[in-house]
Design a protein around this motif. Structure first.
Motif: not given
Lengths: 117, 112
Positions: B61-87
Motif C-alpha cells: 500500500k505504498g508504506f515504508e519504514a526505517e529502522f534506526k538502531r541508534s534511536q531504537s525507532s521504526f517509524n512508518l511513512r507514506k508520501p501521500s495518503v489516501h482516504w482508505s488509509d484511515a485505520a
C-alpha cells in the motif's frame, strides 16, 4: 485462499457463564496464536500452539482460561466463570513455520468481540 | 522484556499529504519489527517487517519504514495518503520465536 476465520464474530454473555471461541487457521499452518485486545490497547499474547501442543501458555491471565487444538488445526479458547474484565476482542493468528521462527509472519483473523455483562 | 511505544494516539492528516507514525521499541537484542494495520471489523494486516539487512523497508500500500538502531525507532511513512488509509496502525516487536509485543496503536484520520 481463505484466511484465518473466527466464530462467533460477537459474543455477549453474562458474568459467571462459560464461553468458547473458535479459530480456523489457514490450511497448512502449523503454528497458531491467541491474542487479546482490550479497548484502546494493542493485542496481548495469550498462548501459542505448535501443532497440537501448547508450546507457551504464559500469557493466559489465570486458570479460567484454557485453549485446545486437538487435531493440530482448529483451536478453541475456553473461558470459565466469565468476568466483566474479560470483555475484549480475542484475536487468533496462524503462521506457516514448522518451528515458530522469529522470521515467521502471523496472519490474523477478524477476531471475536466478547462482551460480559 | 521487550516493549513498544507509539507516542501518538491519534493523527489527522489531509488526503494527499504525507504521513509519519512513530514507533520506539525496547529490546536487548536485535529486534524483529513489524507494522500492522487494522481497519474496523477487520483483522490485523501486515504492512511490512524488518528482520535484517537494509534498514529501509518497503511494504504494501505504498508504506515504508526505517529502522534506526541508534534511536531504537521504526517509524512508518507514506508520501501521500489516501482516504482508505484511515485505520489503526500497530507497531510490534518479535523478541522470542512466537510472541509479538504490540504498541497501543495510532489511529489515523484522513480528511478530505
Amino acid at each position: 485462499g481463505a484466511g484465518v476465520s473466527q466464530t462467533p464474530s460477537n459474543k455477549v454473555t453474562e458474568k459467571g457463564k462459560y464461553v468458547e471461541l473458535r479459530c480456523d487457521p489457514i490450511s497448512g499452518h502449523t503454528a497458531l496464536y491467541w491474542y487479546r485486545q482490550s479497548l484502546g490497547q494493542g493485542p496481548e499474547f495469550l498462548i501459542y500452539f505448535q501443532g497440537t501442543g501448547a508450546a507457551d501458555d504464559s500469557g493466559l491471565p489465570n486458570d479460567r482460561f484454557f485453549a485446545v487444538r486437538p487435531e493440530g488445526s482448529v483451536s478453541t479458547l475456553k473461558i470459565q466463570r466469565t468476568e466483566r474484565g474479560d470483555s475484549a476482542v480475542y484475536l487468533c493468528a496462524s503462521s506457516l513455520s514448522q518451528a515458530g521462527g522469529r522470521a515467521d509472519t502471523q496472519y490474523f483473523g477478524p477476531g471475536t468481540r466478547l462482551t460480559v455483562l | 522484556a521487550q516493549s513498544v511505544t507509539q507516542p501518538d494516539i491519534h493523527i489527522t492528516v489531509s488526503e494527499g499529504a504525507s504521513l509519519e507514525l512513530r514507533c520506539n521499541y525496547s529490546y536487548g537484542a536485535t529486534p524483529y519489527l513489524f507494522w500492522y494495520v487494522q481497519s474496523p471489523g477487520q483483522g490485523l494486516q501486515l504492512l511490512l517487517k524488518y528482520f535484517s539487512g537494509d534498514t529501509l523497508v518497503q511494504g504494501i500500500k505504498g508504506f515504508e519504514a526505517e529502522f534506526k538502531r541508534s534511536q531504537s525507532s521504526f517509524n512508518l511513512r507514506k508520501p501521500s495518503v489516501h482516504w482508505s488509509d484511515a485505520a489503526e496502525y500497530f507497531c510490534a516487536v518479535g523478541a522470542s520465536d512466537y510472541k509479538l509485543s504490540f504498541g497501543a496503536g495510532t489511529t489515523v484520520t484522513v480528511r478530505a
